[in-house]
Design a protein around this motif. Structure first.
Motif, PDB file in Angstrom:
ATOM      1  N   ARG A 185       1.940   6.596  -8.091  1.00  0.00           N
ATOM      2  CA  ARG A 185       1.779   5.343  -7.375  1.00  0.00           C
ATOM      3  C   ARG A 185       2.727   4.389  -8.142  1.00  0.00           C
ATOM      4  N   THR A 186       2.052   4.263  -9.665  1.00  0.00           N
ATOM      5  CA  THR A 186       2.824   3.312 -10.476  1.00  0.00           C
ATOM      6  C   THR A 186       4.382   3.650 -10.672  1.00  0.00           C
ATOM      7  N   ASP A 187       4.742   4.841 -10.852  1.00  0.00           N
ATOM      8  CA  ASP A 187       5.868   5.417 -10.967  1.00  0.00           C
ATOM      9  C   ASP A 187       6.791   4.864  -9.744  1.00  0.00           C
ATOM     10  N   LEU A 188       6.435   5.094  -8.637  1.00  0.00           N
ATOM     11  CA  LEU A 188       7.094   4.753  -7.360  1.00  0.00           C
ATOM     12  C   LEU A 188       7.371   3.303  -7.308  1.00  0.00           C
ATOM     13  N   ILE A 189       6.248   2.549  -7.867  1.00  0.00           N
ATOM     14  CA  ILE A 189       6.521   0.932  -7.822  1.00  0.00           C
ATOM     15  C   ILE A 189       7.583   0.452  -8.690  1.00  0.00           C
ATOM     16  N   ARG A 190       7.529   1.182  -9.965  1.00  0.00           N
ATOM     17  CA  ARG A 190       8.615   0.705 -10.979  1.00  0.00           C
ATOM     18  C   ARG A 190       9.899   1.273 -10.394  1.00  0.00           C
ATOM     19  N   PHE A 191      10.192   2.301  -9.826  1.00  0.00           N
ATOM     20  CA  PHE A 191      11.596   2.612  -9.361  1.00  0.00           C
ATOM     21  C   PHE A 191      11.825   1.836  -8.013  1.00  0.00           C
ATOM     22  N   GLY A 192      10.959   1.087  -7.164  1.00  0.00           N
ATOM     23  CA  GLY A 192      11.007   0.552  -6.158  1.00  0.00           C
ATOM     24  C   GLY A 192      11.163   1.454  -4.795  1.00  0.00           C
ATOM     25  N   GLN A 193      10.378   2.321  -5.038  1.00  0.00           N
ATOM     26  CA  GLN A 193      10.408   3.554  -4.055  1.00  0.00           C
ATOM     27  C   GLN A 193       8.796   3.587  -3.244  1.00  0.00           C
ATOM     28  N   PHE A 194       7.977   2.709  -3.436  1.00  0.00           N
ATOM     29  CA  PHE A 194       6.419   2.957  -2.978  1.00  0.00           C
ATOM     30  C   PHE A 194       6.506   2.469  -1.688  1.00  0.00           C
ATOM     31  N   SER A 229       8.625  -0.412   0.775  1.00  0.00           N
ATOM     32  CA  SER A 229       9.334  -0.826   1.636  1.00  0.00           C
ATOM     33  C   SER A 229      10.988   0.066   1.664  1.00  0.00           C
ATOM     34  N   GLN A 230      11.069   0.950   0.719  1.00  0.00           N
ATOM     35  CA  GLN A 230      11.911   1.924   0.444  1.00  0.00           C
ATOM     36  C   GLN A 230      11.723   3.490   0.742  1.00  0.00           C
ATOM     37  N   GLY A 231      10.793   3.949  -0.119  1.00  0.00           N
ATOM     38  CA  GLY A 231      10.414   5.548  -0.013  1.00  0.00           C
ATOM     39  C   GLY A 231      10.061   5.815   1.285  1.00  0.00           C
ATOM     40  N   ILE A 232      10.273   7.015   1.768  1.00  0.00           N
ATOM     41  CA  ILE A 232       9.786   7.584   3.142  1.00  0.00           C
ATOM     42  C   ILE A 232       9.221   8.997   2.688  1.00  0.00           C
ATOM     43  N   TRP A 233       8.035   9.333   3.175  1.00  0.00           N
ATOM     44  CA  TRP A 233       7.773  10.829   3.289  1.00  0.00           C
ATOM     45  C   TRP A 233       6.719  10.856   4.416  1.00  0.00           C
ATOM     46  N   PRO A 234       6.366  12.277   4.571  1.00  0.00           N
ATOM     47  CA  PRO A 234       5.468  12.540   5.787  1.00  0.00           C
ATOM     48  C   PRO A 234       4.379  11.892   5.817  1.00  0.00           C
ATOM     49  N   TRP A 235       3.994  11.086   7.162  1.00  0.00           N
ATOM     50  CA  TRP A 235       2.802  10.451   7.534  1.00  0.00           C
ATOM     51  C   TRP A 235       2.582   9.327   6.753  1.00  0.00           C
ATOM     52  N   THR A 286       9.008   3.312   6.266  1.00  0.00           N
ATOM     53  CA  THR A 286       8.832   2.300   5.196  1.00  0.00           C
ATOM     54  C   THR A 286       7.528   1.380   5.569  1.00  0.00           C
ATOM     55  N   THR A 287       7.169   0.704   4.821  1.00  0.00           N
ATOM     56  CA  THR A 287       6.106  -0.052   4.806  1.00  0.00           C
ATOM     57  C   THR A 287       6.072  -1.476   4.155  1.00  0.00           C
ATOM     58  N   GLU A 288       5.234  -2.288   4.407  1.00  0.00           N
ATOM     59  CA  GLU A 288       5.551  -3.887   3.997  1.00  0.00           C
ATOM     60  C   GLU A 288       5.527  -3.956   2.411  1.00  0.00           C
ATOM     61  N   GLN A 295      -3.953   6.405  -6.846  1.00  0.00           N
ATOM     62  CA  GLN A 295      -2.555   6.814  -7.539  1.00  0.00           C
ATOM     63  C   GLN A 295      -1.761   8.024  -6.550  1.00  0.00           C
ATOM     64  N   GLU A 296      -2.643   8.793  -5.974  1.00  0.00           N
ATOM     65  CA  GLU A 296      -2.111   9.874  -5.643  1.00  0.00           C
ATOM     66  C   GLU A 296      -1.910   9.972  -3.998  1.00  0.00           C
ATOM     67  N   LEU A 297      -3.131   9.636  -3.448  1.00  0.00           N
ATOM     68  CA  LEU A 297      -3.011   9.816  -1.832  1.00  0.00           C
ATOM     69  C   LEU A 297      -2.377   8.579  -1.195  1.00  0.00           C
ATOM     70  N   THR A 298      -1.770   7.664  -1.923  1.00  0.00           N
ATOM     71  CA  THR A 298      -0.935   6.676  -1.279  1.00  0.00           C
ATOM     72  C   THR A 298       0.473   7.015  -1.401  1.00  0.00           C
ATOM     73  N   THR A 299       0.761   8.192  -1.871  1.00  0.00           N
ATOM     74  CA  THR A 299       2.030   8.446  -2.258  1.00  0.00           C
ATOM     75  C   THR A 299       2.642  10.089  -1.647  1.00  0.00           C
ATOM     76  N   ASP A 300       3.671  10.458  -1.952  1.00  0.00           N
ATOM     77  CA  ASP A 300       4.306  11.980  -1.481  1.00  0.00           C
ATOM     78  C   ASP A 300       3.578  13.028  -2.018  1.00  0.00           C
ATOM     79  N   GLU A 301       2.830  12.844  -3.218  1.00  0.00           N
ATOM     80  CA  GLU A 301       2.379  13.945  -3.960  1.00  0.00           C
ATOM     81  C   GLU A 301       1.030  14.538  -3.144  1.00  0.00           C
TER      82      GLU A 301
END
Length: 532
Positions: free
Chosen positions: A479-488, A490-496, A505-507, A89-95
């Motif tokens: 992770r769950t939040d970003l997916i719900r907002f469409g930012q996980f 193919s849209q959201g971008i953060w370092p690394w 972006t990723t697939e 839930q966390e390492l896969t995100t910007d947090e």
């Protein structure tokens, strides 16, 4: 409650262990180990078994902290349920980002994982081990079983409460499985024990099952705020239903935001409250007694002497400490110098490290905001959220400084407030006035006054996504939040992200984790998720 786990030997549980089909079990004891009926001659065994189900999230084996693991394969500390779920839930995100080189761990933040990733595989295994435990408990507590054992009326009444809690725990686990893996093997207490190939359930059908289980126990489980600390009650059921409905459009394509309003209202009206304590007190070693427990709806309880594990809160307190940080300030004997955060998360706060928002728990001395290289701990601001000290700075109960007393707040009132506000914005009903009031309660705590308060014009989806990050970071929601907002993906971008320093972006298929290749090779009923 967790202290009584050691009073019962759980060998009989493994007879019913169905972890998809990886273990291919059709086992019967070949020696003098106790059978289930013999174990349950002791009336205390029922509560002990329930304690094992709860401990399945906080512990990773039979003795702790290591030496008798539930699962073979990945190191016992790495295979802890909460530690793995937090990483998903966390390492896969910007947090959060981690500098270690253990196996494929860096692939999580990079979003370059495959179906062979050992952390994803062990999370999957842990989920279905937990399902197996709850299924077996329900098999062993049917009316027929209790009749055969001559269980008296008083104990039977307690066992009915236990059964409702076990069904909640199974629903929680299946929600995690549905959220992470979508279409998963499906087994209940009504399925055969031993070697059989579980069918694969589709995500929307699993949604219906989890919802039906929660609705079935809603009025059977102990009323909100009336159960023993650390155990599920009606409030936990309402929170899980709220989480389920909030993400229903992702899981089923059908929005259920009006149901979010209905069930968050039930939570909000149940007597939980935001304490006057500073925000950081929620995450200290005495968070079960320091006043902030009035907000917590379902904690994962830890005790430095009685729930020793190298996962869970031991990980969440030790792994974020490194560089020039002083371990004793966090109630530990040394930092593991692993987890930090990205500049994207830091920039959620006005003024950043000098923000007036008390939720900006950054350690910056010797740390760079930018991450030029993922491996060095000093690249990226450190996070001081979880500590093994009480409000007076006194270390937790384990004098060695290894294991933490800090409880993990899986569900708390602040999340219900934010879910209500989001559901209002998304057209689920409710009122703007209530949404603003709820968010301002959180911001008054964060700022210490009303200078951070919002007005109705601030109620936008972008604000809610950012506010959820500011309030709930590192609590396994991102992770769950970003997916719900469409930012996980193919849209959201953060370092690394994408294994590129500035992020890419990723697939979109990465919104769902892969079914592990090992299970696909055994269970012919399973089909891999798209893209893998």
């Amino acid at each position: 409650m967790l202290r009584i786990i050691k009073t019962v030997f759980f060998a009989f549980i493994m007879i019913g262990f169905i972890q998809s089909c990886e273990s291919n079990l059709d086992l019967q004891p070949e020696d003098n180990r106790l059978t289930a009926d013999a174990v349950f001659e002791d009336p205390a065994a029922y509560k002990a078994f329930l304690a094992k189900i709860y401990a399945g999230i906080s512990l990773s084996g039979q003795q702790g902290p290591a030496g008798d693991a539930d699962l073979s394969g990945l190191d016992e500390g790495f295979s802890n349920y909460l530690r793995l779920y937090w990483k998903m839930q966390e390492l896969t995100t910007d947090e959060a980002i981690i500098g270690w080189n253990d196996g494929t761990i860096k692939d999580l933040h990079a979003q370059t994982w495959t179906s062979g990733n050992e952390f994803i595989r062990t999370m999957y295994s842990r989920l279905f081990y937990q399902v197996a435990l709850t299924n077996e408990f329900l098999r062993q507590t049917t009316d027929a079983k209790l009749d055969a054992r001559g269980v008296d009326a008083a104990l039977r009444a307690e066992i009915q409460d236990y059964r409702a809690e076990a069904r909640f725990m199974r629903a929680l686990t299946y929600w995690h499985a549905m959220d992470l893996f979508a279409n998963v093997p499906f087994v209940t207490e009504n399925d055969p024990i031993g070697a059989f190939l579980p069918p694969q359930i589709q995500r929307a059908d699993l949604f219906d099952y989890v919802e039906s289980e929660l609705l079935a126990i809603e009025n059977e489980i102990v009323p909100a705020r009336q159960n023993e600390y650390g155990r599920a009650d009606q409030g936990a059921v309402w929170m899980l239903l709220s989480k389920l409905y909030l993400n229903a459009e992702v899981y089923t394509t059908t929005p259920r935001y009006s149901d979010v309003i209905t069930y968050t209202n039930k939570v909000i009206g149940a007597g939980y409250s935001i304490s006057t304590n500073p925000y950081y007190h929620l995450f200290l070693a005495d968070n079960n007694t320091n006043g902030t427990q009035t907000e917590v709806i379902f904690p994962i309880a830890f005790d430095g002497l009685n729930t020793q594990s190298f996962g869970g809160m031991t990980f969440l307190v030790h792994a974020p400490v490194g560089g020039s940080m002083t371990p004793s300030n966090y109630g530990i004997n040394g930092g593991w110098a692993g987890v930090r955060t990205t500049a994207t998360f830091v920039e959620q706060f006005p003024g950043e490290e000098n923000s007036a928002d008390g939720r900006a728990l950054f350690y910056t001395d010797g740390q760079t905001k930018a991450i030029a290289n993922v491996s060095p701990f000093t690249n990226g601001f450190a996070i001081e959220k979880f500590r093994n000290v009480d409000v007076n700075g006194v270390q937790g109960s384990d004098s060695t400084g290894d294991f933490a007393d800090t409880d993990f707040p899986m569900f708390r009132l602040a999340d219900a407030y934010l879910m209500y506000a989001e559901a209002y914005i998304r057209g689920g009903g409710g009122s703007a006035a209530n949404a603003v009031t709820y968010i301002n309660q959180l911001r008054i705590r964060a700022y210490g006054n009303s200078t951070g308060n919002i007005t109705q014009s601030d109620l936008t989806l972008n604000f809610i996504l950012s506010e959820r990050s500011r309030e709930l970071f590192w609590e396994a929601h991102r992770r769950t939040d970003l997916i719900r907002f469409g930012q996980f993906s193919s849209q959201g971008i953060w370092p690394w992200k994408g294994n590129v320093a500035q992020g890419v972006t990723t697939e979109s298929f990465r919104d769902v984790m892969p079914i592990p290749a090992t299970d696909l090779g055994i269970n012919t009923n399973l089909q891999q998720n798209e893209g893998y």
